[in-house]
Scaffold this motif. Structure first.
Motif, PDB file in Angstrom:
ATOM      1  N   TYR A 297     -37.935 -41.119  79.185  1.00 18.00           N
ATOM      2  CA  TYR A 297     -38.974 -40.389  79.913  1.00 18.00           C
ATOM      3  C   TYR A 297     -38.892 -40.604  81.424  1.00 18.00           C
ATOM      4  CZ  TYR A 297     -40.900 -38.502  75.726  1.00 18.00           C
ATOM      5  OH  TYR A 297     -41.049 -37.777  74.568  1.00 18.00           O
ATOM      6  N   ALA A 298     -38.420 -41.762  81.850  1.00 20.77           N
ATOM      7  CA  ALA A 298     -38.229 -41.988  83.284  1.00 20.77           C
ATOM      8  C   ALA A 298     -37.169 -41.031  83.826  1.00 20.77           C
ATOM      9  CB  ALA A 298     -37.829 -43.440  83.547  1.00 20.77           C
ATOM     10  N   GLU A 299     -36.088 -40.835  83.072  1.00 15.76           N
ATOM     11  CA  GLU A 299     -35.018 -39.957  83.545  1.00 15.76           C
ATOM     12  C   GLU A 299     -35.378 -38.479  83.405  1.00 15.76           C
ATOM     13  OE1 GLU A 299     -30.225 -39.266  83.114  1.00 15.76           O
ATOM     14  OE2 GLU A 299     -31.111 -41.165  82.483  1.00 15.76           O
ATOM     15  N   VAL A 300     -36.009 -38.108  82.291  1.00 17.04           N
ATOM     16  CA  VAL A 300     -36.341 -36.692  82.055  1.00 17.04           C
ATOM     17  C   VAL A 300     -37.400 -36.194  83.032  1.00 17.04           C
ATOM     18  CG1 VAL A 300     -37.360 -35.070  80.396  1.00 17.04           C
ATOM     19  CG2 VAL A 300     -35.622 -36.702  79.638  1.00 17.04           C
ATOM     20  N   PHE A 301     -38.460 -36.978  83.248  1.00 19.04           N
ATOM     21  CA  PHE A 301     -39.573 -36.514  84.074  1.00 19.04           C
ATOM     22  C   PHE A 301     -39.717 -37.223  85.421  1.00 19.04           C
ATOM     23  CE2 PHE A 301     -41.140 -35.244  79.788  1.00 19.04           C
ATOM     24  CZ  PHE A 301     -41.152 -33.885  80.013  1.00 19.04           C
ATOM     25  N   GLY A 302     -38.946 -38.283  85.660  1.00 17.20           N
ATOM     26  CA  GLY A 302     -39.069 -38.999  86.919  1.00 17.20           C
ATOM     27  C   GLY A 302     -40.270 -39.924  86.978  1.00 17.20           C
ATOM     28  N   TRP A 303     -40.806 -40.294  85.829  1.00 15.88           N
ATOM     29  CA  TRP A 303     -41.977 -41.162  85.783  1.00 15.88           C
ATOM     30  C   TRP A 303     -41.575 -42.631  85.895  1.00 15.88           C
ATOM     31  CZ3 TRP A 303     -44.144 -38.589  80.748  1.00 15.88           C
ATOM     32  CH2 TRP A 303     -44.649 -37.323  81.050  1.00 15.88           C
ATOM     33  N   GLU A 304     -42.489 -43.453  86.397  1.00 15.88           N
ATOM     34  CA  GLU A 304     -42.267 -44.893  86.435  1.00 15.88           C
ATOM     35  C   GLU A 304     -42.359 -45.455  85.019  1.00 15.88           C
ATOM     36  OE1 GLU A 304     -44.548 -48.946  87.908  1.00 15.88           O
ATOM     37  OE2 GLU A 304     -45.143 -47.026  88.774  1.00 15.88           O
TER      38      GLU A 304
ATOM     39  N   ASP B  27     -41.658 -28.700  92.183  1.00 20.76           N
ATOM     40  CA  ASP B  27     -40.337 -29.023  92.716  1.00 20.76           C
ATOM     41  C   ASP B  27     -39.331 -29.396  91.622  1.00 20.76           C
ATOM     42  OD1 ASP B  27     -41.388 -31.473  92.054  1.00 20.76           O
ATOM     43  OD2 ASP B  27     -40.961 -32.424  93.975  1.00 20.76           O
ATOM     44  N   ASP B  28     -39.625 -28.992  90.372  1.00 19.90           N
ATOM     45  CA  ASP B  28     -38.716 -29.238  89.257  1.00 19.90           C
ATOM     46  C   ASP B  28     -38.547 -27.931  88.491  1.00 19.90           C
ATOM     47  OD1 ASP B  28     -37.044 -30.591  87.504  1.00 19.90           O
ATOM     48  OD2 ASP B  28     -38.517 -32.118  86.965  1.00 19.90           O
ATOM     49  N   SER B  29     -37.788 -27.948  87.414  1.00 23.63           N
ATOM     50  CA  SER B  29     -37.600 -26.726  86.631  1.00 23.63           C
ATOM     51  C   SER B  29     -37.470 -27.055  85.154  1.00 23.63           C
ATOM     52  CB  SER B  29     -36.343 -25.983  87.087  1.00 23.63           C
ATOM     53  OG  SER B  29     -35.186 -26.675  86.669  1.00 23.63           O
ATOM     54  N   ALA B  30     -37.847 -26.093  84.325  1.00 27.71           N
ATOM     55  CA  ALA B  30     -37.692 -26.243  82.876  1.00 27.71           C
ATOM     56  C   ALA B  30     -36.218 -26.431  82.532  1.00 27.71           C
ATOM     57  CB  ALA B  30     -38.266 -25.032  82.157  1.00 27.71           C
ATOM     58  N   ASP B  31     -35.343 -25.696  83.191  1.00 32.12           N
ATOM     59  CA  ASP B  31     -33.908 -25.808  82.901  1.00 32.12           C
ATOM     60  C   ASP B  31     -33.398 -27.219  83.138  1.00 32.12           C
ATOM     61  OD1 ASP B  31     -33.690 -23.155  82.127  1.00 32.12           O
ATOM     62  OD2 ASP B  31     -33.020 -22.472  84.093  1.00 32.12           O
ATOM     63  N   ARG B  32     -33.784 -27.846  84.255  1.00 29.21           N
ATOM     64  CA  ARG B  32     -33.326 -29.202  84.547  1.00 29.21           C
ATOM     65  C   ARG B  32     -33.894 -30.193  83.535  1.00 29.21           C
ATOM     66  NH1 ARG B  32     -34.519 -34.045  85.112  1.00 29.21           N
ATOM     67  NH2 ARG B  32     -36.669 -33.510  85.536  1.00 29.21           N
TER      68      ARG B  32
ATOM     69  N   ALA C  95     -32.227 -29.660  80.052  1.00 30.35           N
ATOM     70  CA  ALA C  95     -30.833 -30.115  80.065  1.00 30.35           C
ATOM     71  C   ALA C  95     -30.756 -31.636  80.045  1.00 30.35           C
ATOM     72  CB  ALA C  95     -30.104 -29.558  81.290  1.00 30.35           C
ATOM     73  N   THR C  96     -31.588 -32.296  80.837  1.00 29.12           N
ATOM     74  CA  THR C  96     -31.593 -33.759  80.872  1.00 29.12           C
ATOM     75  C   THR C  96     -32.032 -34.310  79.524  1.00 29.12           C
ATOM     76  OG1 THR C  96     -32.074 -33.727  83.238  1.00 29.12           O
ATOM     77  CG2 THR C  96     -32.490 -35.797  82.065  1.00 29.12           C
ATOM     78  N   ALA C  97     -33.105 -33.765  78.967  1.00 29.20           N
ATOM     79  CA  ALA C  97     -33.601 -34.232  77.675  1.00 29.20           C
ATOM     80  C   ALA C  97     -32.526 -34.076  76.601  1.00 29.20           C
ATOM     81  CB  ALA C  97     -34.873 -33.479  77.288  1.00 29.20           C
TER      82      ALA C  97
END
Length: 161
Positions: free
Chosen positions: A22-29, A100-105, A108-110
């Motif tokens: 979840y940190a990588e997919v959404f940028g959360w701490e 500042d993010d996108s569903a595609d990004r 793809a990361t998930a």
């Protein structure tokens, strides 16, 4: 005064890996408290006012707990069940896609990290939003929500309801 929703927890058989996901997919701490047992995902920031400024309401947090011994619990060893739920409908978690993010990004990361894409490119008129969904590697369903705005121009490849 009504009761207030303050937290939602997801089950995992590997909370440390789920926290990293979840940190990588959404940028959360990824706030491990303690590492591998319970991870608090902290999105940071505040809900926005209509004018785009920060409100006084902080974004909700998401917890990830160990399905083998869900904490907190009065019994130190926990209780059954100790496995992930793998069949039938379960709760879904809705995440608003940041401007500042996108569903595609995100998708793809998930997917690169082991998620399964359920659907992409759907418009729900009732709530005027674009949505997409995936299941994380632990079986939790995540629905992404994108604001369609006033007088939306729905892309031709989107399904609609």
């Amino acid at each position: 005064m009504t009761n207030t929703l303050i937290f939602v927890d997801l089950a995992s058989d590997d909370p440390a890996a789920a926290g990293a996901f979840y940190a990588e997919v959404f940028g959360w701490e990824n706030d491990a408290r303690p590492e591998g047992i319970y991870h608090r995902m902290v999105p940071g920031g505040f809900f926005k006012n209509k004018d785009g400024s920060d409100s006084q309401i902080g974004n909700l947090h998401l917890g990830i707990f160990d399905a083998g011994n869900a904490r907190p619990h009065p019994e130190p060893a926990g209780v059954e069940p100790r496995t992930l739920s793998t069949t039938g409908r379960k709760p879904r978690i809705w995440v608003l896609i940041s401007d500042d993010d996108s569903a595609d990004r995100i998708l793809a990361t998930a997917q690169t990290l082991g998620a399964t894409i359920l659907w992409r490119n759907h418009y729900w008129k009732e709530f005027n939003g674009y949505n997409h969904a995936f299941v994380d590697p632990w079986g939790n369903e995540i629905v992404l929500w994108g604001k369609a705005g006033e007088n939306p121009q729905i892309p031709a490849d989107f399904t609609r309801e």
